[in-house]
Structure formats: C-alpha cells, structure tokens
Motif scaffolding. Structure first.
Motif, short mmCIF file in Angstrom:
data_model
loop_
_atom_site.label_atom_id
_atom_site.label_comp_id
_atom_site.label_asym_id
_atom_site.label_seq_id
_atom_site.Cartn_x
_atom_site.Cartn_y
_atom_site.Cartn_z
N VAL A 250 0.87 -1.19 0.00
CA VAL A 250 0.00 0.00 0.00
C VAL A 250 0.90 1.23 0.00
N THR A 251 1.34 1.61 -1.18
CA THR A 251 2.18 2.80 -1.35
C THR A 251 1.29 4.03 -1.14
N PRO A 252 1.87 5.21 -1.00
CA PRO A 252 1.03 6.41 -0.86
C PRO A 252 0.02 6.55 -2.00
N ASN A 253 0.42 6.16 -3.20
CA ASN A 253 -0.47 6.23 -4.36
C ASN A 253 -1.64 5.24 -4.23
N VAL A 254 -1.34 4.01 -3.83
CA VAL A 254 -2.40 3.01 -3.64
C VAL A 254 -3.32 3.45 -2.50
N HIS A 255 -2.73 4.02 -1.45
CA HIS A 255 -3.51 4.49 -0.30
C HIS A 255 -4.51 5.56 -0.73
N ALA A 256 -4.02 6.51 -1.53
CA ALA A 256 -4.89 7.61 -1.99
C ALA A 256 -6.02 7.05 -2.85
N LYS A 257 -5.70 6.11 -3.73
CA LYS A 257 -6.74 5.51 -4.59
C LYS A 257 -7.76 4.74 -3.75
N ALA A 258 -7.27 3.98 -2.77
CA ALA A 258 -8.19 3.19 -1.93
C ALA A 258 -9.16 4.13 -1.20
N MET A 259 -8.64 5.24 -0.69
CA MET A 259 -9.51 6.20 0.01
C MET A 259 -10.51 6.84 -0.96
N GLN A 260 -10.01 7.34 -2.10
CA GLN A 260 -10.85 8.09 -3.03
C GLN A 260 -11.85 7.21 -3.77
N GLU A 261 -11.42 6.01 -4.15
CA GLU A 261 -12.26 5.20 -5.04
C GLU A 261 -13.06 4.14 -4.31
#
Ligand code: AMP
Ligand code: GLY
Length: 435
Positions: A250-261
């Motif tokens: 869960v990289t910062p990018n994956v984290h942001a996507k998981a939260m947003q999407e």
C-alpha cells in the motif's frame, strides 16, 4: 469508566489490552473472553453472549462503552439492540453490517456506487450458476452469500472445482448448512442458499481498515494477512496465520486511490442510502501490478489477526477514539502511530483449520515485554490450567525497526511456548522482506 468488549478471539484480547492503557478506563470486561483475558488480573471475563443479558449487565454495571469484536453479534443486530436501550455501543447496525453478512448485497452496493471490484452475478438457481461458469471459464471465484467463518469462498482454478463448489453451496443436500454457512432470507423472508460468482482478480492482497462515525473516516495503519495454512502461501485457507503492519504494497499512491475510489464512496453511499456506517470498515483489497486496488470483500469489523499488530502500533488512546466515533466527532482526532513495524505470528491447534483439537495443555508462555506481547485466542483457563479451546490459539506479536528484524524477534518470543500439535508458519512477513 467501565468498558465492555464483546468476543473471545485474539482481536478482542488486543482491543481489551489497548483499552486498559487509557487513563480514563478503570475496568474492562470481556464477554465471554478467553484464557488470556482470564489470566490478566486487570481484565474481567463475563460468561455472557445473550443480547438481553449483556444489555442488562451493561445497565447494571454502568458500562460507558461497549465495543463489538466479531461479525456474528453485529450481523445479529447487537448494536440496534443496545442503542434501543440507550446504551453506548461502537459498531455498525444490522443493516450496515450487511456489507459483510451478504456478499450479494455488498456486490450490488459496489455496482450501484461504481466501487472497483470483480465483475459478478448472483444466483439462487444451480442450473443458471453452472451455465454462467461454463460461459466464463476458470479461474473463477464462487462465494456463498451468507456468513461462513471464512469457509464460504472457493477460488476455482478448474471448471470442475467451480461446478463442485456450486453444488455444495446451492445443493439441496444442505452441505453448505452443515459447513456453517448462514443463509440470508430471500424475497419471501425464508432463508435461501445463494452464491455470488465473480471474476478472478490477480495481484497482492492488503487489509485496509478505517474507523467511521457515519460521516467522518479515519484510516488505521495498513496491514497484510497470511490466509493460507502453510509456508509459501500453500495449503487450505484459514482465518489468518499471521499479519504485519504497515503493508509496503500500500504505497502512498495506492492508499490515496483506496480512500478516493473505495472507502469514501462507500461511506458516502451508505449515508445516502440511509444506512450510515459507524464502526470499523475493513476493505480487503487486491492490488494489481499497476497499483490499482479493487475490493475483494468488505468486513464490518477489525481483522483478526491484523488487529494485534495494528493496535501494538497505535499510540493514540483507543477509548477516546471510540468515544469520538460514537459521538460523530472523528473530524477532531488525529491518530498517532509507532513508526516501527509490528508483526504477529499465529500459533494454531492440531487439526486446524478443518478439525481443531481442543484441550491440549499450554506451557512456557513468556511474560509481556515492552516490544512483545502474546495475545490469546482459542485458550481457556480451567482449574488453573491453560488449555487450547479453538483453532487459532495464540498470536505472538512484536515491534521492531523493520520486518526483517521483527521476524526473528517474533519467533524468539514463541520459542518457549509448547502444546501438543501446535502449528505455525515460519515465513510471516515474507512479502515485505522481499520488497
Ligand atoms: P473473502 O472471504 O471474500 O475475502 O475471500 C477469501 C479469499 O479468497 C480472499 O482473501 C482472496 O485470497 C480470495 N479471493 C476472494 N475473491 C477473489 C477474487 N475475486 N479473485 C481472487 N481471489 C479472491
Ligand atoms: N484476517 C481476515 C479477517 O479478519 O477477516
């Protein structure tokens, strides 16, 4: 303040242990608890499971907050039951808990709110389900709709396995019931076997758990579970043989996507549907090679064993957090985490997961250390003797500067422990070590 924790697993031992660290918490009751919560002189087991008796206990003892660990009582409506009696309880209502208790409901919800997940169809008719599988081919995933304690999912690598899974889940011989699947009601209110058939997702899994108050969301530290019984992710699926936090996948990018999407559309969608979600929401993610997360499943509670490493890393006061969550003021909190990693190794009983043996005497438990704690799950204290009483028995959990350092420390912690037939994986954290 007095707090009541409902459940008896490693997750509940960790919740009770963490709540005790709050300056505002004087007494923690655990219902029904386990051998570990019985051994800890600061915790009190109460042998209750009936909602009515639990609610009477909460009134009599002036319990300030009840925290529910497992999905069973949540799906059974314990939160609605306590709230109707004016008792403060943390967890989703029965309607909100359907995100976990009905896979067909969760898939329909995700489709309606465009939440990334595997494509699917739900069936009550076996012939139609067989035809769907023939049309789509393997690998394909067959899931019983109702709660099944982790036994209701078959990842079929061949068509023959897929057909077999449909037969036992939808068959008239009641095989699914014998294996403990709780069928949900159909349109006529009668319990009816149903399956969800979905496309196979490739990637690496992670557990993404957030704390919700109905409108505000606070993500917990990420984690990764190890579902298979044996080293190298071989053998049958289990409830989880070990976990660590954070999960580097869960990289910062994956984290942001998981939260947003995934997370925010879910919480907003639930609120819009008139079923606001208060509780821990656990999204099981499958993260593909491009860093796109998709939802494998929702759980309406904390994960077990993920909770043990997550709560070892939590520096914030859990009691304060849950009071905010039940007040709807999570926008006022900020979580503080230990920068170290935490890793927990589950020690299971002989015969787990299919036929766990009970009653083996447990010896050599180490004392609690600043960087290590053995949480109990399937243990009981009988006549002063600690015995195994369930599939997953203990979870040796440690803090260290890296997964590489945590691994040997966790295995060192469980070195003195002995009971007949004990089994554990020797590679917990292997994905993080390789990264
Ligand atoms: P669940 O109970 O839905 O989490 O499923 C149990 C396990 O089956 C998951 O942790 C995954 O390892 C696997 N699984 C479930 N659904 C899928 C899917 N659509 N594709 C690949 N693996 C899956
Ligand atoms: N460890 C997986 C779960 O709690 O569902």
């Amino acid at each position: 303040m007095k707090v009541l924790v409902i459940g008896s697993g490693g997750r509940e031992h960790a919740i009770a242990w963490k709540l005790l660290q709050s300056a505002r918490v004087q007494t923690v009751y655990v219902a029904p608890g386990n051998g570990g919560t019985a051994l800890d002189g600061r915790l009190h087991n109460v042998p209750l499971t009936d909602f009515n008796v639990l609610a009477e206990f909460a009134v009599r003892e002036k319990i300030a907050l009840t925290v529910v660990g497992p999905e069973g009582p949540l799906a059974g409506g314990i939160v609605d039951f306590f709230r109707a009696r004016g008792l403060r309880i943390f967890g989703p209502t029965q309607a909100a808990a359907q995100l976990e208790s009905s896979k067909a409901h969760a898939k329909a919800f995700m489709a309606r709110h465009q939440i990334p997940t595997a494509s699917y169809e739900a069936f009550t008719d076996a012939a139609a389900a067989h035809a769907y599988v023939d049309a789509h081919g393997a690998p394909i995933v067959i899931k019983a709709d109702g709660l099944a304690a982790g036994k209701g999912v078959v990842v079929a690598t061949t068509l023959a396995q897929a057909h077999e899974a449909i037969d036992w889940m939808l068959g008239t011989d009641g095989a699914a019931n014998t294996l403990g699947v709780q069928h949900n009601a159909g349109a006529d209110g009668q319990a009816q076997p149903r399956v969800v058939i979905e496309s196979f997702l490739e990637g690496e899994e992670a557990s993404f758990i957030v704390l919700c108050d109905g409108k505000n969301v606070v993500p917990l530290a990420t984690s990764q579970d190890h579902k298979r019984l044996l080293d190298g992710d071989e053998g049958p699926n289990t409830g989880g043989m070990g976990a660590y936090s954070p999960a580097p996948v869960v990289t910062p990018n994956v984290h942001a996507k998981a939260m947003q999407e995934i997370i925010l559309p879910t919480i907003q969608g639930m609120a819009r549907d008139g079923v606001p979600f208060t509780g821990f929401l656990y999204a099981g993610l499958m993260i593909d090679a491009h860093g796109q997360p998709r939802t494998v499943e929702f759980n309406c509670r904390l994960g077990d064993p993920e909770t043990q490493p997550i709560l070892m890393r939590l520096k914030s006061d859990l009691f304060e957090l849950l009071m905010h969550a039940t007040d709807g003021t999570l926008d006022e909190v900020e979580l503080v985490w230990d920068r170290r990693v935490a890793l927990g190794v589950v020690v299971a009983a002989a015969g787990y997961p299919l036929t766990p043996r009970k009653g083996d005497a447990i010896d050599g438990l180490p004392a609690e250390a600043a960087d290590g704690m053995v949480f109990h799950a399937g243990t009981e204290l009988r006549d002063g003797r600690l015995l195994t009483s369930g599939g997953r028995v203990l979870c040796a959990t440690v803090l260290a500067d890296s997964v590489k350092q945590a691994q040997p420390r966790a295995y060192e912690l469980l070195q003195t422990i002995h009971f007949d037939g004990m089994q554990y994986r020797s590679d917990i954290g292997h994905r993080a070590v390789k990264r």
